[in-house]
Enzyme design. Structure first.
Site, mmCIF file in Angstrom:
data_model
loop_
_atom_site.group_PDB
_atom_site.id
_atom_site.type_symbol
_atom_site.label_atom_id
_atom_site.label_comp_id
_atom_site.label_asym_id
_atom_site.label_seq_id
_atom_site.Cartn_x
_atom_site.Cartn_y
_atom_site.Cartn_z
ATOM 1 N N ASP A 1 117.593 86.609 6.239
ATOM 2 C CA ASP A 1 117.342 85.340 6.914
ATOM 3 C C ASP A 1 117.389 85.524 8.436
ATOM 4 O O ASP A 1 116.497 85.081 9.168
ATOM 5 C CB ASP A 1 118.408 84.340 6.450
ATOM 6 N N GLU B 1 113.706 86.207 1.472
ATOM 7 C CA GLU B 1 114.655 86.639 2.502
ATOM 8 C C GLU B 1 115.416 87.891 2.067
ATOM 9 O O GLU B 1 115.639 88.801 2.873
ATOM 10 C CB GLU B 1 115.643 85.508 2.814
ATOM 11 N N GLU C 1 120.382 88.529 1.334
ATOM 12 C CA GLU C 1 119.596 87.374 1.776
ATOM 13 C C GLU C 1 120.147 86.833 3.098
ATOM 14 O O GLU C 1 119.387 86.451 3.991
ATOM 15 C CB GLU C 1 119.660 86.282 0.697
ATOM 16 N N ASP D 1 114.899 82.265 -1.233
ATOM 17 C CA ASP D 1 116.021 83.211 -1.132
ATOM 18 C C ASP D 1 115.542 84.644 -1.367
ATOM 19 O O ASP D 1 115.939 85.575 -0.662
ATOM 20 C CB ASP D 1 117.091 82.898 -2.195
#
Lengths: 233, 233
Positions: A52, A124, A48, A121
């Site tokens: 991101d 991502e 994640e 989350d």
């Protein structure tokens, strides 16, 4: 469970993972790993972290190029609206990722599967896994399906000031005088629809409707920007 | 002025811009554009918006791969230490970008040229310009020269807990028992140097020195991690 996410990804996005363990990792929460020790499972958090940053860059680059006259402040606000928990959790639901998250029993009971922060989350981490598995082009394709069309359907319009944006685009070639005219008002008194057109000194550039003159003007400016973009491409 | 930044970039980083106007834009503050109207100048802010996201991804991906056992929380802290005003303004100075920024007179008098926030912005906008001009590989090369070597010289050591990191790496293959032994203390009482080694049950893994036992232990763990990395590559 595993079979259906593979099938959904293939059907909806033409995505097939080379390394299935990356997809497993992206969809597994720490609570599940804790309940299944000694299985060598990994949870999504590291991927994640990467996903991101991948999303930040792809979204930044796309809006930077798509809105060549948009100042930094607005780019930053637009990116913040696109790259945020509200948006990403919604995208995760649209992709049905919520159905495939592996959670511990306590988290499941606590309703984590519907928690926006977790869904954000997971969106991502999915992107991070896809990036590791197939590189940036695959993520671009996915994001062009899931995120960017929403710029056209108005999902982020609350942060884009189309009137200012149109003014800026037209001013590239010197002064631009534009004006907005009300074309029509229709409907019952408490539910009026306004139709507005935007003109420069020569021609009509765009038309828009809305429940207020202000909304209709923004819609007209957006229509004009789309027409200009088609012309310039 | 223009000549020397070109020469410096070529000499220090083997970088030559195809589109010089991107470099100009990256080094120009809004105050300068305001003082030179009608010249079609652009200021750095939009490119900085892009450069920021480029740096986030390249740094994230590098530390994600370099520290395969580092948990997300630590990755995030390390990235924050690398991608921050303090670091970027220092890098900008090292690259002598401060000498080439185009500022308005008021900003110049106000000392903007030495302001960390501006130097940080300029480092990001330079990267954004390089990315637009030559793509990601050129930025990777630049960042591998300017930022990543500092991971080895200890610039970000305050956020890396090498002892925990070493423990995690060794635990990949099951339980790992390691211990730190003081090898030597030397120097005058108020300026002692400590030498510490880290061992597993079979052999010495690394050695480090420092002004306290704690610092020397971190240095020993870092030394062990580097030795393990060399062995595993």
């Amino acid at each position: 469970m595993k079979k259906s996410i593979d099938a959904e990804l293939k059907k909806n996005f033409q995505i097939e993972f080379n390394d299935e363990s990356l997809l497993d990792e992206a969809l597994t929460q720490a609570s599940y790993v804790n309940e299944h020790p000694n299985q060598g499972l990994k949870f999504y958090e590291r991927i994640e972290f990467l996903g991101d940053a991948v999303l930040q860059l792809i979204v930044s680059e796309y809006i930077f190029k798509r809105y060549p006259e948009m100042p930094q402040g607005k780019l930053t606000r637009l990116r913040a609206a696109m790259v945020c928990e509200t948006s990403f959790s919604q995208f995760a639901r649209e992709c049905h990722f919520d159905q495939y998250i592996r959670l511990g029993k306590g988290e499941e009971k606590g309703g984590a599967r519907n928690r926006s922060s977790l869904l954000c989350d997971i969106f991502e981490s999915f992107v991070g896994a896809l990036y590791l598995d197939q590189g940036r082009p695959a993520v671009e394709k996915f994001v062009h399906t899931v995120i960017f069309p929403k710029l056209d359907t108005g999902a982020f319009d609350h942060v884009i000031d189309y009137k200012t944006n149109l003014q800026e685009v037209l001013q590239r070639d010197g002064d631009a005088l534009i004006h907005y005219d009300l074309l029509n008002e229709a409907g019952p008194d408490n539910e009026l629809d306004f139709e507005v057109a935007v003109f420069d000194d020569k021609r009509k550039l765009g038309v828009g409707t809305g429940k207020s003159k202000k909304i209709a003007e923004q819609a007209a400016a957006k229509d004009a920007l789309q027409a200009l973009r088609v012309k310039n491409v």
